[in-house]
Structures are given as C-alpha cells and as structure tokens.
Scaffold this motif. Structure first.
Motif, PDB file in Angstrom:
ATOM      1  N   ASP A 140       0.739  -1.199   0.019  1.00 46.31           N
ATOM      2  CA  ASP A 140       0.016  -0.073  -0.075  1.00 46.31           C
ATOM      3  C   ASP A 140       0.893   1.236  -0.119  1.00 46.31           C
ATOM      4  O   ASP A 140       0.625   2.389  -0.580  1.00 46.31           O
ATOM      5  CB  ASP A 140      -1.032   0.006   1.131  1.00 46.31           C
ATOM      6  CG  ASP A 140      -1.985  -0.757   0.931  1.00 46.31           C
ATOM      7  OD1 ASP A 140      -2.416  -1.457   0.042  1.00 46.31           O
ATOM      8  OD2 ASP A 140      -2.858  -1.172   2.256  1.00 46.31           O
ATOM      9  N   GLU A 193      -2.472   7.310   5.047  1.00 47.01           N
ATOM     10  CA  GLU A 193      -3.551   6.356   5.615  1.00 47.01           C
ATOM     11  C   GLU A 193      -2.637   4.790   5.067  1.00 47.01           C
ATOM     12  O   GLU A 193      -2.698   3.898   5.936  1.00 47.01           O
ATOM     13  CB  GLU A 193      -4.793   6.286   4.843  1.00 47.01           C
ATOM     14  CG  GLU A 193      -5.516   7.281   5.201  1.00 47.01           C
ATOM     15  CD  GLU A 193      -6.069   7.230   6.641  1.00 47.01           C
ATOM     16  OE1 GLU A 193      -6.392   5.877   6.967  1.00 47.01           O
ATOM     17  OE2 GLU A 193      -6.045   8.190   7.258  1.00 47.01           O
ATOM     18  N   ARG A 197      -1.939   1.705   7.891  1.00 44.53           N
ATOM     19  CA  ARG A 197      -2.333   0.301   7.694  1.00 44.53           C
ATOM     20  C   ARG A 197      -1.171  -0.563   7.888  1.00 44.53           C
ATOM     21  O   ARG A 197      -1.311  -1.438   8.435  1.00 44.53           O
ATOM     22  CB  ARG A 197      -2.806   0.199   6.520  1.00 44.53           C
ATOM     23  CG  ARG A 197      -4.341   0.873   6.495  1.00 44.53           C
ATOM     24  CD  ARG A 197      -5.282   0.170   5.192  1.00 44.53           C
ATOM     25  NE  ARG A 197      -4.484   0.703   3.736  1.00 44.53           N
ATOM     26  CZ  ARG A 197      -4.471   1.926   3.401  1.00 44.53           C
ATOM     27  NH1 ARG A 197      -5.494   2.960   3.763  1.00 44.53           N
ATOM     28  NH2 ARG A 197      -3.905   2.110   2.228  1.00 44.53           N
TER      29      ARG A 197
END
Length: 199
Positions: A140, A193, A197
């Motif tokens: 990510d 974000e 995570r």
C-alpha cells in the motif's frame, strides 16, 4: 519495525504551504521597488504583513514539529485559516499593485516551483520511509508513493502549460495552484493512511 507517526504527514502539508508563502514573499519583495512611488508605502505595509503571517506560520509549524496527532489536527485547523488569510493578502496585493502580467507570472512561477519541489521532497521522503517496512507490508505504501509521484508529474505538466501560456488571468493561475495543491493534499493523505495500515 518502523512506526511512522502521523504528525510527519501534517509537517509535509505545512511545509508545502510554507514553501509557497516563501515564494510569494520573495516574488513580491523583488517587485515592490517597481510599485508607483505614491503607493509604495502601502505596498510595503502589506508586504510586511505577509512576512509576519509567513513567520507566524513557520513558528507554529516548528512548535508542532514534535507534537502528537491530536495536537497537529488542532494546529492544522489554525494553519489552514492562516493560509487562507495569507492568500487573501496576496490577492489584495496583486489586485492593488501587481497588475502587470509579468509580476503575476513571476509569482505564479515561484509558487508553482515551490509546490512541485514539495511534491518531490515528500515523495522521496515517503519512498525512503517505506523501505523501512518489511516487504510484505509495503504494498500500500509503495502504491501511495507511486501515485504521489504520478500526480506530481501531472501537476507539473499542468502548471508548466499555464506558465508557458503566459496570458492567463491571476485568478486562473491561482485556481490551478489550488487544484494541484488539493491533489497534493489527497496524495499526502493517501500515503498517511497507507503508513497507518502498514504500521
């Protein structure tokens, strides 16, 4: 394991604004001598207020540099108000004293360059920070950094196109900076974000 604190992302946000403030003040300082003598005092007073606003913004940013996320969220609201006030003062200055297209273009170029530099620095820093995570947890983050780099390239193309046109109105130039600044903010938030995570 690296734990990336969220205030880092708020600092990226604030630094981008501060770099644009520096660019605007630098541009206006270089042009104040060209303002008609009968209104130069007023122009210098507005420029002094812009310097003060920039310095106050910088001081708040420095005070917050080690703060936790909750403190940053509160400070960011104040900094956003300060940023809007600064933009309004710049607009007032340009409308009153910087009507020559060359002045507007010079300021736009400096602010666009500052914004793009902030994009590149943020992407480089986040890319470096991403390497500290184990490979299975970096997907990510790597995607967010890649997206930030791609968005930066698009922003650069858009701003360069406007800069080369040379005949855009001040409001069109500022709208473009606002649009690319918002894209930067979205990319920064997406990276924030992704780091949360992965942590």
């Amino acid at each position: 394991m690296v734990t990336q604190s969220n205030p880092h992302f708020f600092t990226i946000w604030a630094k981008e604004r501060l770099d644009e403030m520096d660019a605007a003040v630098t541009s206006l300082e270089g042009k104040v001598a060209e303002v008609q003598a009968d209104v130069r005092d007023k122009a210098e007073k507005i420029l002094a207020e812009l310097r003060k606003q920039r310095d106050d913004f910088r001081d708040t940013m420095k005070k917050q540099s080690e703060a936790n996320e909750a403190a940053w969220i509160q400070a960011k609201a104040k900094l956003e108000d300060d940023w809007r006030s600064f933009e309004a003062e710049v607009r007032k200055y340009v409308e009153s004293f910087g009507k020559q297209i060359e002045h507007q273009q010079a300021m736009f170029k400096l602010q666009a360059d500052a914004q793009l530099k902030a994009w590149r620095e943020a992407a480089d820093k986040l890319g470096s920070d991403a390497k500290k995570f184990a490979s299975e947890r970096r997907g990510d983050i790597d995607a967010a950094v890649k997206r930030m780099n791609a968005d930066a390239v698009e922003a650069e193309k858009k701003l360069e196109k406007l800069n080369q046109a040379g005949t855009q109105s001040w409001s069109a130039l500022m709208a473009a900076l606002t649009e690319t600044r918002a894209a930067f903010d979205r990319a920064n938030e997406a990276a924030r974000e992704a780091f949360k995570r992965a942590a």
